[in-house]
Scaffold this motif. Sequence first.
Motif, short mmCIF file in Angstrom:
data_model
loop_
_atom_site.label_atom_id
_atom_site.label_comp_id
_atom_site.label_asym_id
_atom_site.label_seq_id
_atom_site.Cartn_x
_atom_site.Cartn_y
_atom_site.Cartn_z
N GLN A 161 0.82 -1.20 0.00
CA GLN A 161 0.00 0.00 0.00
C GLN A 161 0.86 1.26 0.00
O GLN A 161 0.59 2.24 -0.72
CB GLN A 161 -0.94 -0.01 1.20
CG GLN A 161 -2.07 -1.02 1.08
CD GLN A 161 -2.93 -1.06 2.32
OE1 GLN A 161 -2.60 -0.40 3.32
NE2 GLN A 161 -4.02 -1.82 2.26
N CYS A 217 2.34 1.62 -3.34
CA CYS A 217 1.32 2.10 -4.28
C CYS A 217 1.08 3.60 -4.10
O CYS A 217 0.97 4.35 -5.09
CB CYS A 217 0.03 1.31 -4.08
SG CYS A 217 -1.28 1.73 -5.24
N THR A 256 1.79 6.41 -6.76
CA THR A 256 0.73 7.36 -7.14
C THR A 256 1.24 8.79 -7.04
O THR A 256 1.00 9.64 -7.93
CB THR A 256 -0.49 7.15 -6.25
OG1 THR A 256 -0.91 5.79 -6.33
CG2 THR A 256 -1.63 8.03 -6.68
N GLU A 312 -0.32 -1.12 -13.32
CA GLU A 312 -1.56 -1.88 -13.23
C GLU A 312 -1.28 -3.38 -13.12
O GLU A 312 -1.91 -4.10 -12.33
CB GLU A 312 -2.43 -1.59 -14.46
CG GLU A 312 -3.81 -2.21 -14.41
CD GLU A 312 -4.69 -1.59 -13.35
OE1 GLU A 312 -5.65 -2.29 -12.93
OE2 GLU A 312 -4.43 -0.45 -12.92
N ASN A 372 1.49 -4.77 -11.93
CA ASN A 372 2.03 -5.04 -10.59
C ASN A 372 0.94 -5.00 -9.53
O ASN A 372 0.92 -5.81 -8.60
CB ASN A 372 3.11 -4.01 -10.24
CG ASN A 372 4.37 -4.20 -11.07
OD1 ASN A 372 4.69 -5.34 -11.45
ND2 ASN A 372 5.07 -3.12 -11.37
N ARG A 373 0.01 -4.04 -9.69
CA ARG A 373 -1.08 -3.95 -8.72
C ARG A 373 -1.96 -5.20 -8.76
O ARG A 373 -2.33 -5.76 -7.72
CB ARG A 373 -1.91 -2.70 -9.00
CG ARG A 373 -2.99 -2.43 -7.96
CD ARG A 373 -3.74 -1.15 -8.31
NE ARG A 373 -4.42 -1.27 -9.58
CZ ARG A 373 -5.62 -1.91 -9.75
NH1 ARG A 373 -6.21 -2.45 -8.71
NH2 ARG A 373 -6.18 -1.99 -10.93
N LYS A 374 -2.30 -5.65 -10.00
CA LYS A 374 -3.13 -6.84 -10.13
C LYS A 374 -2.43 -8.08 -9.58
O LYS A 374 -3.02 -8.90 -8.86
CB LYS A 374 -3.51 -7.06 -11.59
CG LYS A 374 -4.52 -6.07 -12.11
CD LYS A 374 -4.85 -6.37 -13.57
CE LYS A 374 -5.89 -5.37 -14.10
NZ LYS A 374 -6.23 -5.64 -15.52
N THR A 416 -0.07 -8.12 -7.33
CA THR A 416 -0.01 -7.99 -5.87
C THR A 416 -1.35 -8.32 -5.23
O THR A 416 -1.43 -9.02 -4.21
CB THR A 416 0.42 -6.58 -5.49
OG1 THR A 416 1.68 -6.27 -6.12
CG2 THR A 416 0.60 -6.46 -3.98
N GLU A 417 -2.45 -7.81 -5.84
CA GLU A 417 -3.78 -8.09 -5.30
C GLU A 417 -4.11 -9.58 -5.37
O GLU A 417 -4.67 -10.16 -4.43
CB GLU A 417 -4.83 -7.27 -6.04
CG GLU A 417 -4.79 -5.79 -5.70
CD GLU A 417 -5.84 -4.99 -6.48
OE1 GLU A 417 -6.49 -5.61 -7.36
OE2 GLU A 417 -5.99 -3.79 -6.20
#
Length: 329
Positions: free
Chosen positions: A145, A148, A152, A205, A207-209, A211-212
């Motif tokens: 987080q 991220c 951002t 995006e 990396n975020r996906k 990670t999620e």
Amino acid sequence: GVGGGFIRAGAGCGDGILFANNEKATMQNLNDRLASYLDKVRLLEGDNADLECKIREWYAKVGPSCEPRDYSCFHKEIEDLQNQILCAAMETNKILLNIDNNRMTADDFRVKYETECGLRQNVDADICNLRPVLDQLASCKTDLQLQCEALTEEMCCLKTNHEEEMSCLRKQATGDVSVEVNACPGPDLRKILEDLRCQYETLMERNRKETEQWYACKVEEVNLEVVTSSQEIESSNKQVTELRRQLQALEINVQAQLTMKENLESSLAETECRYNKYLAELQNQISCVEQRLAEIRAEMECQNQEYKTLLDVKCRLEQEIQTYHCLLE
């Protein structure tokens, strides 16, 4: 002694007859003495007859015909007591066997309980081992987080810088000075920035996906493990509760069996004591009767001895009477 005295007296009288030559007086004397001895014999025979009648009466009352030596009347009672003792012994053996079986069952339940306790301890240890993993996942989530948010902020800064550069370029492009340069056109910065921005957004995006997805998989695994452990702990608690209830029931049953055993042992001891006392009384009665019989035998032997003595006297008297008859003839 009487016969001997009679013979000596007869001998003395014979001497008197031979030396005095008074046959009539001698015969009268002999007749008197014979009559006296016959009276004594009749008296002794009467006493003997009375003694025999008394002996017969005693035998009729307490003799062998009525003597309580026949213990057949007690055989049934003794057999019943022996059967009761055997039944009590069998019941005691059954109770001991039930106690042993209950003890073995309790040992089996104790082993099962210890096994379940070991499983529960293993599950608790696994849960304790999973808690650091959960904490690690939470820290990883927090780091992601933060990354991220940092990305951002960096993207916002890049957008701001890009807008400023674009505004600067527009101002430069709208100026009054026009300079013509015969050179090759430079690279399109807007396109390059757009490509960089698209690549960065795509990478972010992706990396975020990822990670999620990784976080969701880990959370789902941890939740499944927690649910499974909770179910196992709940089933183990139910089994432990059931085992405790069964153990309490078995302990109550064992206590009841022990109480019953103690009651039966006390009843058996009381019965044995009572019948031992009864047998001791019977033995005392038998001893008294045997002692009485021994005394009666001794008395009978004395009476038989006296009777033999009287018979001997009677025989001697008959011999002397026969001698007097011979002398009279």
